[in-house]
Scaffold this active site. Structure first.
Site, PDB file in Angstrom:
ATOM      1  N   HIS A 298       0.840  -1.107   0.118  1.00 40.91           N
ATOM      2  CA  HIS A 298       0.030  -0.098  -0.104  1.00 40.91           C
ATOM      3  C   HIS A 298       0.818   1.218  -0.057  1.00 40.91           C
ATOM      4  CE1 HIS A 298      -3.118   2.914   0.699  1.00 40.91           C
ATOM      5  NE2 HIS A 298      -4.009   1.967   0.823  1.00 40.91           N
ATOM      6  N   ASP A 346      -7.336  -5.397   2.223  1.00 42.00           N
ATOM      7  CA  ASP A 346      -8.119  -6.493   1.060  1.00 42.00           C
ATOM      8  C   ASP A 346      -7.538  -7.735   1.443  1.00 42.00           C
ATOM      9  OD1 ASP A 346      -9.348  -4.371  -0.649  1.00 42.00           O
ATOM     10  OD2 ASP A 346      -7.325  -3.742  -0.628  1.00 42.00           O
TER      11      ASP A 346
END
Length: 405
Positions: A298, A346
């Site tokens: 990320h 996720d």
């Protein structure tokens, strides 16, 4: 100033003419690099990045310069008091999200993000429904959760005569009705005043331990600054529409494979990896084919997504030895060795879906229901700003004959 290469937080903020929270927001968007000072008690900020941002701000006064890069990652920078991402941590109105997730409900986070003095979910404030909504509900029953929400919200919006309330209390009350409708749609349950995690646990036939995991996951998904869906919500909210309208914009953005669609992709990858004779070889082959592991890495968390670390920690505490969790942990270990990247939220939601045996797209449903809380907060904040979000375009097409370049 600490050195020629690095600045203290105070010096960097002073040089840019911004507050410390704004400086931290620049860091969270990747505009300014920071590193721990010797001893690790404070952080230093790259002087070169500060200078580059100063020059960019100066150029930004020209419309063409603004248009050329205004909507790339990290820009535009809009002021917000909702969420801060700094030092590899996530904060809701200044409070650590992982600490909140240890015990708070999604409804309590809504009260925090919506900045409510009273308890907005205390009243039996349910969305109106009639035969038309029930027929639409029945027709959408076989759709994935996100599509069900998109199918039913327009019907509910038409029935809700109070949706167009202009006062803040009325908008908050509408937010409660939207949240309760979404929870019911996702859970496949009648609309009620139950907490979101309790409704999901009942609808998905889960025990109390699983319900606590759902509660924590919802809290960790509640907001994440100006991601794609939150920005879409703010653009639509700025037009003066209802919470229903801005929520539909958020849901539409969430459909994209680069945003909310990542969780189902990770679930599908877990299914493939569970059948692979050699997990490391399967991931290496994927890497060699130029395909990313969708649930790792990320931009805003170079040291690993704290949301994923927290949720995976809960899974390890309560579901140690579960085959789906063991596969996820091994996948994370190999993926980090191959890419240097750690699991993101996720990945964690996909793992929760498989460990708890949730309905198809249950992980994505957790994401959308939690994130809708933040969407209402963005709707309120943008509405209070009273400004239309209207970027300019830098035209790059052919010029008419009578127009000089």
């Amino acid at each position: 100033m600490t050195s020629k290469r690095h600045l203290s937080a105070a010096d960097a903020a002073r040089a840019l003419g911004v507050s410390l929270p704004t400086l931290y927001a620049y860091v969270s968007r990747g505009l300014i690099r920071s590193q721990a000072a010797e001893g690790g008690r404070t952080r230093l900020y790259a002087a070169a990045d500060v200078k580059a941002l100063q020059e960019r701000k100066a150029r930004g006064r020209k419309a063409a310069a603004v248009a050329s890069g205004a909507l790339h990652f990290g820009a535009p920078v809009l002021e917000s008091a909702l969420t801060l991402i700094a030092d590899n941590r996530l904060f809701y109105r200044g409070r650590d999200a992982t600490e909140l997730a240890a015990g708070a409900s999604l409804e309590e986070i809504a009260r925090l993000l919506w900045d409510c003095d009273a308890q907005p979910f205390a009243a039996a404030n349910l969305p109106p429904h009639d035969g038309r909504l029930r027929r639409a509900w029945s027709g959408a029953a076989e759709m994935p959760p996100l599509d069900r929400c998109l199918a039913l919200l327009p019907h509910a919006a038409v029935l809700d005569d109070r949706a167009w309330a202009l006062d803040r209390a009325g908008i908050v009350a509408c937010g409660v009705r939207v949240m309760r409708l979404l929870a019911a749609v996702v859970a496949g349950m009648p609309v009620s005043a139950q907490s979101a995690h309790a409704m999901l646990a009942q609808g998905w036939k889960l025990d109390g331990k699983a319900a606590e995991l759902l509660r924590a996951a919802l809290v960790m998904c509640a907001d994440h600054e100006l991601n794609a869906s939150a920005f879409a919500v703010r653009v639509v909210a700025a037009t003066g529409t209802t919470v229903y309208g801005s929520t539909m914009a958020g849901l539409a953005a969430l459909q994209g494979p680069r945003h909310g669609g990542i969780t189902p992709r990770m679930v599908a990858l877990f299914g493939e990896l569970a059948q692979a004779p050699d997990l490391r070889a399967a991931l290496r082959q994927r890497q060699q084919a130029g395909e990313r592991v969708p649930g790792v890495g990320h931009w805003l968390y170079p040291d690993g997504d704290p949301r994923a670390a927290f949720l995976i920690g809960l899974l390890q505490r309560d579901y140690a030895g579960h085959p789906a969790l063991e596969l996820a942990l091994k996948t994370a270990e190999i993926a980090e060795a191959l890419t240097g990247q750690r699991p993101n939220v996720d990945f964690a939601l996909a793992t929760i879906e498989r460990v708890l045996g949730l309905p198809v797209n249950g992980g994505q449903a957790l994401f959308l229901l939690g994130r809708a809380t933040g969407w209402v907060a963005h709707h309120l904040e943008q509405g209070a700003a009273g400004q239309l979000i209207r970027p300019r375009a830098r035209y790059v097409g052919p010029l008419p004959a009578n127009i000089d370049e």
